[in-house]
Design a protein around this motif. Structure first.
Motif, PDB file in Angstrom:
ATOM      1  N   GLU A   1       0.821  -1.218   0.000  1.00  9.58           N
ATOM      2  CA  GLU A   1       0.000   0.000   0.000  1.00  9.58           C
ATOM      3  C   GLU A   1       0.854   1.267   0.000  1.00  9.58           C
ATOM      4  O   GLU A   1       0.426   2.304  -0.485  1.00  9.58           O
TER       5      GLU A   1
ATOM      6  N   THR B   1      -1.665   3.792  -2.136  1.00  5.79           N
ATOM      7  CA  THR B   1      -2.847   3.758  -1.272  1.00  5.79           C
ATOM      8  C   THR B   1      -2.665   4.662  -0.053  1.00  5.79           C
ATOM      9  O   THR B   1      -3.563   5.422   0.306  1.00  5.79           O
TER      10      THR B   1
ATOM     11  N   SER C   1      -4.054   6.040  -8.807  1.00  5.23           N
ATOM     12  CA  SER C   1      -4.543   5.455  -7.567  1.00  5.23           C
ATOM     13  C   SER C   1      -4.419   3.951  -7.690  1.00  5.23           C
ATOM     14  O   SER C   1      -5.284   3.310  -8.267  1.00  5.23           O
TER      15      SER C   1
END
Lengths: 264, 290
Positions: free
Chosen positions: A83, A88, B87
């Motif tokens: 992540e 993220t 993203s």
């Protein structure tokens, strides 16, 4: 929404992602259950007096300990490193979400998966291989305490460990050392079969103590004499695990980065 | 005039020996679409990251919506939206799930369905994000940036890798947001994008502001000579002139009907831009990470 509610929401999102990732479900969640079943079948012939000690009962504490390590430490180290690399963490940081909510989500994920895994192990062991459940309130209490401290320590240490590497190589950096640790901590082989000097090394890490605590829960009382100290050392076990959890928390808080190295 | 949305005075940031941003002054007005242009390594990304509160500066004053982004409280993030370059890590979720959990972080979010509709994602709302096309993912990035109802939106190279139709659609979305009064700071490598979207354009190179104007007037484009071009006796002819209208009248008199292949052009924004940054672009500067 307050932080607690956001933490709960993060937990739901984490559980969704976890359950949709087949590799994670297999290698961290089902793995100990599968191994327990395999070992119980493969080694059943080597345990002649199955009433005193069956293969399933012999391996149960190790599999519970391995499960704690997998669902907490391995899941955290792999997911947080990933992540951090895939953005993220940066995305979450760009919202007004309180950072604590992210960690609450991770704690929630680990709590749910590890408890469900433990219950599944107990049920599979009991129904499939006649592994007796812990007898007496004290043993259940020790199970709960060792399990909880082990999960907390594994979670914070896993998050701290994630900073050591990037997503590309974190798999090797986590799984290699963990495999070694599991062998020398007496998870896959009998603890009394591990050479003494290796046992001393293993005693430096938390897994050995989780496994020892679990043996005290699942093994007959007289087997305490086979331990290094000749007793279960329950008090010391809890103390060591609490120290790892506290130290891990400090390490986790002081090393945590939201951005991958070299970007900010 | 009201307080600017972004106010930068003397911003500097150095990495080792490299001065990424070197005394930058810039204002972005409330409600405008501002495009920040510049070659790789010009300091665009560093500047934007300082404004977003992701990077600490070495010197200068910065105010974003009246707050210093360095050490700004979480409440400040309620008012800004950031569309990141990509993203990742969302593959296992659906657009609706991600938008819903993101919206919960804000006090007055937009309706998830409204955001899905505006970004053209309603048909993909409940499909895994791993199955979305590049353009759809980018629209999801924008959806995530606007779900909190921001007053100021940061858009970092939003249409890189788009096909022409996807870019046109995307520009429509951005203009739509701008018409709501959202202030937008855009960085881009595409000059036509800046020309279509931006009220004003700032060109930076070597960490300094080189030019600041409307796209039409940047670098004195309006006052520069125009090129009139046509075909005569099978040969392409052209001339540069300060009075193209007079030339057109003369041409119209010479030809009986339509002037063949007639065009009148002024230097494109790209020509102007390349001329502006030419002194600052060397082989080395393109290597420096922004």
């Amino acid at each position: 929404m307050n932080t607690l509610a956001l933490g709960l929401d993060r937990t739901v999102v984490e559980l969704k992602m976890y359950s949709r990732e087949k590799e994670a479900v297999f290698f961290s969640f089902l793995f100990p259950i599968l191994l327990l079943s395999l070992f119980a079948v493969i080694f059943s012939g080597q345990f002649e007096d199955a009433d005193a000690m069956s293969a399933g009962r012999f391996f149960m504490p190790g599999m519970v300990a391995a499960g704690v390590l997998l669902t907490s430490f391995q899941t955290m180290a792999l997911s947080v490193a990933t992540e951090r690399d895939d953005g993220t963490l940066k995305r979450l940081r760009s919202t007004p979400m309180p950072p604590v909510a992210y960690f609450l989500g991770k704690v929630g994920l680990v709590a749910v998966t590890s408890v469900v895994q433990l219950v599944t192990l107990l049920v599979v062991g009991r129904l499939g291989f006649d592994v007796p459940l812990p007898d007496g309130g004290r043993r259940w209490l020790v199970l709960a305490a060792v399990f909880a401290l082990g999960v907390v320590a594994g979670t914070v240490l896993g998050i701290a460990y994630s900073s050591l590497s990037t997503a590309r190589s974190i798999g090797a950096v986590v799984i290699g050392p963990m495999l070694v640790l599991q062998f020398i901590s007496g998870v896959y082989i009998g603890w009394q079969d591990v050479p003494d000097w290796l046992r001393q090394v293993a005693a430096l890490f938390p897994l050995k103590w989780i496994a020892q605590g679990m043996r005290s829960v699942f093994y007959p009382q007289e087997m305490a004499s086979l331990e290094m100290a000749g007793s279960w050392e329950t008090g010391r076990t809890l103390l060591v695990l609490a120290a790892w959890a506290a130290g891990g928390l400090v390490l986790c808080v002081s090393t945590f980065r939201w951005f991958k190295r070299g970007t900010v | 005039m009201s307080e600017p949305a972004i106010r930068i005075r003397g911003l500097s940031k150095t990495y080792g020996q490299h001065r990424a941003v070197d005394g930058l002054d810039l204002d972005v007005r409330c409600g405008e679409v501002f495009a920040l242009l510049g070659p790789n390594g010009a300091g665009k990304t560093t500047t934007v990251e300082v404004l977003e509160g992701f990077r600490d500066r070495d010197a200068g004053e910065v105010s974003v919506l009246g707050t210093d982004p360095q050490g700004a409280p979480l409440a400040w993030r309620e008012r800004i939206g950031i569309v990141l370059q990509s993203s990742g890590g969302l593959d296992l979720l659906t657009p609706r799930e991600v938008l819903r959990t993101t919206a919960r972080c804000y006090r007055q979010p937009r309706e998830v369905d409204e955001v899905l509709t505006r970004t053209g994602l309603q048909e993909k709302a409940d499909e895994r994000i791993s199955g979305l096309s590049g353009g759809q993912r980018r629209r999801l990035d924008v959806a995530l940036g606007i779900v909190g109802r921001p007053e100021l939106l940061f858009l970092d190279e939003p249409t890189t890798g788009f096909d022409p139709q996807a870019r046109r659609d995307f520009w429509g979305l951005i203009r739509d947001l701008a018409s709501d009064g959202t202030t937008i700071l855009l960085t881009t490598h595409y000059l036509d994008e800046a020309e279509h979207l931006a009220d004003r354009v700032g060109v930076i190179a070597a960490g300094r502001l080189l030019a600041l104007d409307t796209p039409a007037a940047l670098g004195g484009r309006q006052s520069q000579e125009a090129t009139v071009s046509w075909e005569e006796d099978g040969v392409r002819r052209s001339l540069r002139t300060a009075t193209p209208t007079a030339e057109l009248l003369a041409l119209a008199a010479r030809f009986p009907g339509e002037v063949p292949e007639l065009t009148v052009t002024r230097p494109s924004l790209e020509d102007t831009y390349l001329a502006l940054i030419a002194p600052h672009v060397s082989g080395e500067s393109a290597q420096v990470p922004a």
